[in-house]
Design an enzyme around this catalytic site. Structure first.
Site, PDB file in Angstrom:
ATOM      1  CG  HIS A 185     -55.439  14.513  -7.962  1.00 35.79           C
ATOM      2  ND1 HIS A 185     -54.121  14.903  -7.784  1.00 35.79           N
ATOM      3  CD2 HIS A 185     -56.187  15.464  -7.354  1.00 35.79           C
ATOM      4  CE1 HIS A 185     -54.089  16.029  -7.091  1.00 35.79           C
ATOM      5  NE2 HIS A 185     -55.322  16.396  -6.821  1.00 35.79           N
ATOM      6  CB  SER A 186     -54.468  17.169 -10.944  1.00 41.52           C
ATOM      7  OG  SER A 186     -53.941  18.399 -11.369  1.00 41.52           O
TER       8      SER A 186
END
Length: 225
Positions: free
Chosen positions: A76-77
């Site tokens: 994520h990210s």
């Protein structure tokens, strides 16, 4: 049974994947939600030398210790930086890559070079020690400072990731304002080597659309041979 290794974004720990972890395990899969060095319950390890290489080693170390050879790495990210590096350094242990509103770097890229000036201003807001970037006010109360060196260090790759079976991108279409990940999503959705999804959630997709993410991850491993 598949092996999922889940890598959080900035300032977060493995706890941010709680719903995904529960859902995947209920389907019989092995799940490893990681907390990277210097963050959350490992925050006492934050110092100036904790960088992107440290976080990549966090992942490759788990792959080796658990003897995983078919991992689905989910980032994520900021975690997109980490899973890309781990797939490059442990090619015999990684099957697929899933990016959740995440960085998709190439050799020589860093978080600093991939984000907008708005994110760079955030990166510059470090804690008193100078080692970590402060969590943003709207983050989960459990969020902790993120090692600044990991955002500045360029990723160095040795290969082209041709061994990866599936590459998936989940784009958060519900940002409050412009998303820094839109250019990556628009580029990848035209690339036949990628499967892309536009999801009706904000950047924290694990909180906003956990069931959609669960379906995507189960689909990644549904047709493995």
């Amino acid at each position: 049974m598949a092996n999922f290794v889940l890598i959080p974004g900035m300032c977060h720990g493995g706890w941010c994947f709680e719903q995904l972890t529960t859902g995947l395990r209920a389907q019989g899969h092995a799940v490893h939600p990681l907390t990277l060095t210097g963050l959350s319950e490992r925050g006492h390890l934050l110092h100036g030398a904790v960088n992107l290489d440290t976080h990549i080693q966090d992942v490759t170390g788990v792959l080796a210790a658990e003897n995983i050879r078919d991992a689905v790495l989910v980032g994520h990210s900021y975690g997109g930086m980490v899973i890309t590096g781990a797939a490059d350094r442990a090619p015999d242990r990684v099957d697929s890559l899933v990016y959740l509103d995440a960085m998709v770097p190439e050799d020589g890229d860093s978080c600093w070079t991939l984000v907008t000036d708005q994110e760079r201003r955030w990166y510059a807001d470090v804690v008193e020690t100078g080692y970590g970037v402060r969590p943003l006010p709207f983050f989960d109360p459990r969020a902790t400072p993120h090692p600044i060196a990991s955002l500045l260090q360029p990723l160095r790759m040795t290969g082209d990731l041709a061994h990866i079976r599936r590459r998936v991108y989940g784009y958060a279409a519900g940002w409050d304002g412009p998303s820094p990940f839109t250019p990556a999503y628009e580029r990848l959705r035209e690339d036949p080597a990628w499967t892309t999804h536009a999801l009706a959630g904000g950047h924290n997709l694990m909180r906003d659309v956990p069931q959609d993410l669960l379906k995507i991850l189960l689909e990644v491993v549904s047709n493995r041979t």
